[in-house]
Design a protein around this motif. Structure first.
Motif, PDB file in Angstrom:
ATOM      1  N   ARG A 259       0.851  -1.337  -0.017  1.00 25.18           N
ATOM      2  CA  ARG A 259      -0.138  -0.136  -0.111  1.00 25.18           C
ATOM      3  C   ARG A 259       0.863   1.426   0.016  1.00 25.18           C
ATOM      4  NH1 ARG A 259      -5.092  -1.148  -1.327  1.00 25.18           N
ATOM      5  NH2 ARG A 259      -6.548  -1.671   0.474  1.00 25.18           N
ATOM      6  N   SER A 268       2.215   1.838  -4.817  1.00 26.25           N
ATOM      7  CA  SER A 268       1.680   0.494  -4.878  1.00 26.25           C
ATOM      8  C   SER A 268       0.644   0.409  -6.081  1.00 26.25           C
ATOM      9  CB  SER A 268       1.251  -0.158  -3.728  1.00 26.25           C
ATOM     10  OG  SER A 268       1.937  -0.274  -2.655  1.00 26.25           O
ATOM     11  N   SER A 319      -1.487   3.988  -5.904  1.00 26.97           N
ATOM     12  CA  SER A 319      -2.171   4.021  -4.610  1.00 26.97           C
ATOM     13  C   SER A 319      -1.755   5.582  -4.159  1.00 26.97           C
ATOM     14  CB  SER A 319      -1.333   3.098  -3.550  1.00 26.97           C
ATOM     15  OG  SER A 319      -1.620   3.214  -2.392  1.00 26.97           O
ATOM     16  N   ASN A 483      -7.480   7.283  -8.381  1.00 25.13           N
ATOM     17  CA  ASN A 483      -7.081   6.233  -7.422  1.00 25.13           C
ATOM     18  C   ASN A 483      -8.526   6.015  -6.600  1.00 25.13           C
ATOM     19  OD1 ASN A 483      -6.305   8.963  -5.840  1.00 25.13           O
ATOM     20  ND2 ASN A 483      -6.826   7.444  -4.258  1.00 25.13           N
ATOM     21  N   ASP A 486      -8.031   0.878  -3.411  1.00 27.38           N
ATOM     22  CA  ASP A 486      -7.406  -0.330  -4.233  1.00 27.38           C
ATOM     23  C   ASP A 486      -6.757   0.111  -5.587  1.00 27.38           C
ATOM     24  OD1 ASP A 486      -7.761  -1.930  -1.842  1.00 27.38           O
ATOM     25  OD2 ASP A 486      -9.812  -2.728  -2.812  1.00 27.38           O
ATOM     26  N   CYS A 487      -7.544   0.891  -5.952  1.00 33.06           N
ATOM     27  CA  CYS A 487      -7.025   1.610  -7.550  1.00 33.06           C
ATOM     28  C   CYS A 487      -7.536   0.265  -8.420  1.00 33.06           C
ATOM     29  CB  CYS A 487      -5.597   1.856  -7.664  1.00 33.06           C
ATOM     30  SG  CYS A 487      -4.886   3.024  -6.532  1.00 33.06           S
TER      31      CYS A 487
END
Length: 727
Positions: A259, A268, A319, A483, A486-487
């Motif tokens: 993350r 991330s 992220s 984003n 979690d994208c």
């Protein structure tokens, strides 16, 4: 013309070496890998005495898994000579590396892009440099991790086309460079496992000094991501629609174990998605033979007499660039930790400096919730942008649906590099709740002026250019970086809407659509467009979370349906199971393949479960309890049998099962399948805290303290030396 990777390679093996030759280039030097040392050399002509093993599609790379030799290795396996510090002392010249050459044995053609065939890796094989005299459990685990990872990863390559770079970046590169040197380092996924070949190419070896340009033909860049090439038409105009998503190899990993941002500025789950439209290109599609130099620049076959046009539109996702984590505890909702905004400013500057250099202005679209647990991530992101831009000016817009529909952070002037960041917050969930997904259009309306100014890349073939270069007619000058938490799900919905807007504009500009018209009027193309973007959502989501994306029913059909909601529920449950119980080994595989963990620096038995035996046994006690309760409840009782003993039996095991389940749920960090190779700091902290709490447990506390086999500190610190690699 630049040296391109060989399309056909034969592998010859003997007890002393592996030799790689290209039958279509008999005059090219042979690449020789000596056994068991792993030393590389180029040989002018074929080596005699080697038995031909197979024909391969390419060399994925080489990887070293362990160090060990002869009797020393046997002593280690028996546990002899394990004095403190002896592990490092024995890593010396008498150790031979356990090295493997990873070769691509099967590749599937996926279609042509401007005449260049693109392939997907289907099967690989590991060629050992040393025959192991005995089995090492750690080595077997390393191999199993790598094989599972490669088999499940969507890996793509081309022998003649740089799929790691967008068309816009390709137009600025020197095509005289070898293919691997042109590759974007972020998306060159086998860069670490190719490092032996690249180092040999750059500086030679102890037997052959200096640069070795002949090695270029054996270095094959591979991309991780999604690739779909479809020949279709809009109304009566034939075209090729291509969607490429490139996943960054930097800070790659699984959902809850990767993350935020790292100290080098890598975030991330960073993905670059390029949507490409080719007009008048008869060389794309699946037709024709995959080999032959005549196809490499797109000049052969299918000429329409019109200039070939390429239009591409690029978006990114990644992220939130602060130090944050979500800590698995077996609860459905992990614990959220924001580990600081101000300490991450230097890392965020490195990240956005690169993004601005590569893409121009960045429009940062944030889709996390403004209420509940996600609001802390939203506020941290906004605080970070305020640190970066000069004298930020804020504005908010609201309506009857939510308190804050948009929140915008813009610089008040143009005084520094980071004033090219434009932050736009959109409360996606709140605005679209109640299946009112049409309200997501509000975000596009808000971005309208930026998208108009942004443009897209447009180029046409230069007919006299043998390298297949393009005459650039237009550049994309900025990028939308989207984003959510979690994208994945919300992000893909918004990205597909932005891609739709750009595609309508492109087709209008080239006259395929009339002014004010959209491709929605062509039902078959509309269906295709939705399918491609839904496929993209599933591929990106699966590689990060373990399941397909949520909300793909909207992407595929344009409507949110009850069936889609049920599918999302199933995916959410699967994610819970995978993220808590299966993602540890998957993260280890990422770290192993990408070189963020070096196996030779760790002690043996790194995969051993060092939790106290009693802690390990409680899930089994729970399973036995459920079994006995089930047997007691459903076994037929004899007519004259006493009822009370059976009831006591069921009540006893039911109580044991309830206690076991409560213990596991209350001490969830002890039962999450954590990564073992690169320990996460928050995992170490949480694990030690959980063990400390268990020691105070009135039922089993004294037993754990008395009989533990080694605390998790060993489990998490035995890999500290090798958890970072500076390239």
């Amino acid at each position: 013309m630049a040296s391109l990777p060989f399309r056909d390679i034969n592998v010859h093996a003997s007890a002393s070496h592996y030799a790689f030759t290209s039958p279509s280039s008999p005059s090219a030097p042979t690449l020789v890998v000596d056994r068991p040392s792993g030393d590389l050399r180029m040989n002018d002509g074929a080596l005699l005495g080697g038995k031909r093993v197979s024909s391969i599609a390419g060399i994925l790379g080489m990887i070293k898994l362990r160090l060990g030799h002869g009797q020393d290795r046997k002593k280690e396996m028996r546990g002899e000579g394990r004095k403190e510090g002896s592990q490092q002392a024995r890593i010396s010249s008498n150790y031979i590396p356990d090295k493997y050459i990873i070769v691509i044995t099967k590749a599937q053609p996926m279609g042509r892009l401007k005449g260049h065939m693109i392939y997907k890796v289907i099967a690989t094989e590991f060629l050992p440099l040393r025959e192991r005299p005995l089995h090492d459990q750690d080595e077997d685990n390393y191999l199993a991790l790598l094989k599972t990872f490669i088999k499940s990863s969507p890996l793509y390559f081309s022998y003649s086309f740089d799929i790691t770079n967008t068309f816009q970046r390709q137009s600025q590169l020197d095509t005289a460079q070898p293919l691997w040197k042109r590759a974007d380092d972020r998306f060159f996924w086998n860069r670490f496992v190719q490092s032996d070949l690249i180092d040999f190419r750059t500086s030679g070896s102890k037997n052959q000094h200096g640069q070795q340009p002949a090695v270029d033909a054996y270095i094959l860049p591979v991309m991780f991501g999604m690739m779909e090439i479809v020949s279709t038409r809009v109304k009566t105009t034939p075209l090729t629609l291509v969607l490429i998503t490139r996943r960054s190899r930097l800070r790659a990993g699984t959902r809850y174990f990767s993350r935020g941002i790292d100290e080098q500025g890598n975030v991330s789950n960073f993905n670059e998605t390029e949507q490409i439209v080719l007009l008048n290109d008869g060389t794309s599609g699946m037709g024709g033979f995959a080999g032959g130099r005549g196809m490499e620049n797109g000049k052969v076959g299918g000429s329409t007499g019109k200039e070939v046009q390429i239009m591409s539109y690029v978006q990114t996702r990644g992220s939130v660039p602060v130090y944050w984590a979500e800590v698995n505890t077996l609860h459905y909702t992990p614990k959220l930790q924001i580990r600081g905004v101000e300490p991450a400013v230097a890392a965020a500057k490195a990240h956005f400096s690169q993004q601005i250099r590569l893409y121009g202005d960045n429009y940062l679209v944030n889709l996390v919730n403004q209420k509940g647990r996600e609001v802390r991530v939203k506020e941290a992101y906004e605080q970070m942008v305020k640190y970066l831009v000069t004298a930020p000016a804020e504005s908010a817009q609201q309506d009857q649906v939510s308190d804050e529909k948009f929140r915008v952070v813009e610089p008040s002037g143009r005084q520094q590099e980071f004033d090219r960041l434009h932050y736009i917050y959109f409360d996606f969930h709140n605005e679209t709740k109640g299946l009112k997904w049409h309200r997501a259009q509000l975000l596009l309306d808000r971005l309208h002026d930026a998208l108009e100014k942004q443009q897209y890349f447009r180029g046409v073939d230069m007919p006299a250019d043998l390298e297949g270069r393009l005459e650039v007619r237009n550049h994309q000058t900025s990028v939308v970086r989207t984003n959510c938490m979690d994208c994945l799900d919300r992000t893909n919905v918004v990205q597909s809407m932005l891609a739709r807007s750009s595609l309508n504009r492109q087709l209008t500009d080239v006259g395929v659509l009339a002014r004010g018209e959209t491709f929605t009027s062509d039902a078959s193309f509309e269906f295709l467009f939705r399918k491609v973007w839904a496929d993209n959502a599933d591929v990106v989501s699966k590689s990060y979370s373990g399941t397909g994306a949520l909300k793909t029913d909207f992407t595929r059909t344009g409507e949110r349906t009850k069936a889609g909601a049920l599918q999302d529920l199933q995916n959410s449950i699967t994610r819970y199971v995978r993220n808590n119980f299966l993602d540890g080994p998957k993260q280890d595989a990422f770290d192993l393949f990408l070189g963020t963990h070096l196996p030779e620096t760790t002690s043996h038995m790194v995969f051993a479960d060092r939790r106290p035996l009693l802690i390990q046994s409680i899930p089994y006690i729970l399973a036995f309890s459920l079994f006995f309760v089930f047997v007691g409840a459903f076994t037929r009782r004899l007519p004259d049998a006493a009822v009370l003993p059976l009831r006591l039996f069921i009540i006893f095991w039911f109580a044991v099962g309830c206690w076991s389940l409560n213990f596991i749920y209350s001490n969830g960090m002890l039962y999450v399948n954590w990564p073992k190779l690169n320990p996460r700091p928050w995992a170490t902290e949480g694990y030690n805290e959980a063990i400390s709490n268990v020691r105070k447990d009135k039922v089993i506390g004294t037993l754990v303290a008395r009989h533990e086999r080694g605390l998790s500190t060993a489990r998490y610190t035995n890999a500290e030396e090798g958890k970072k690699r500076i390239e």
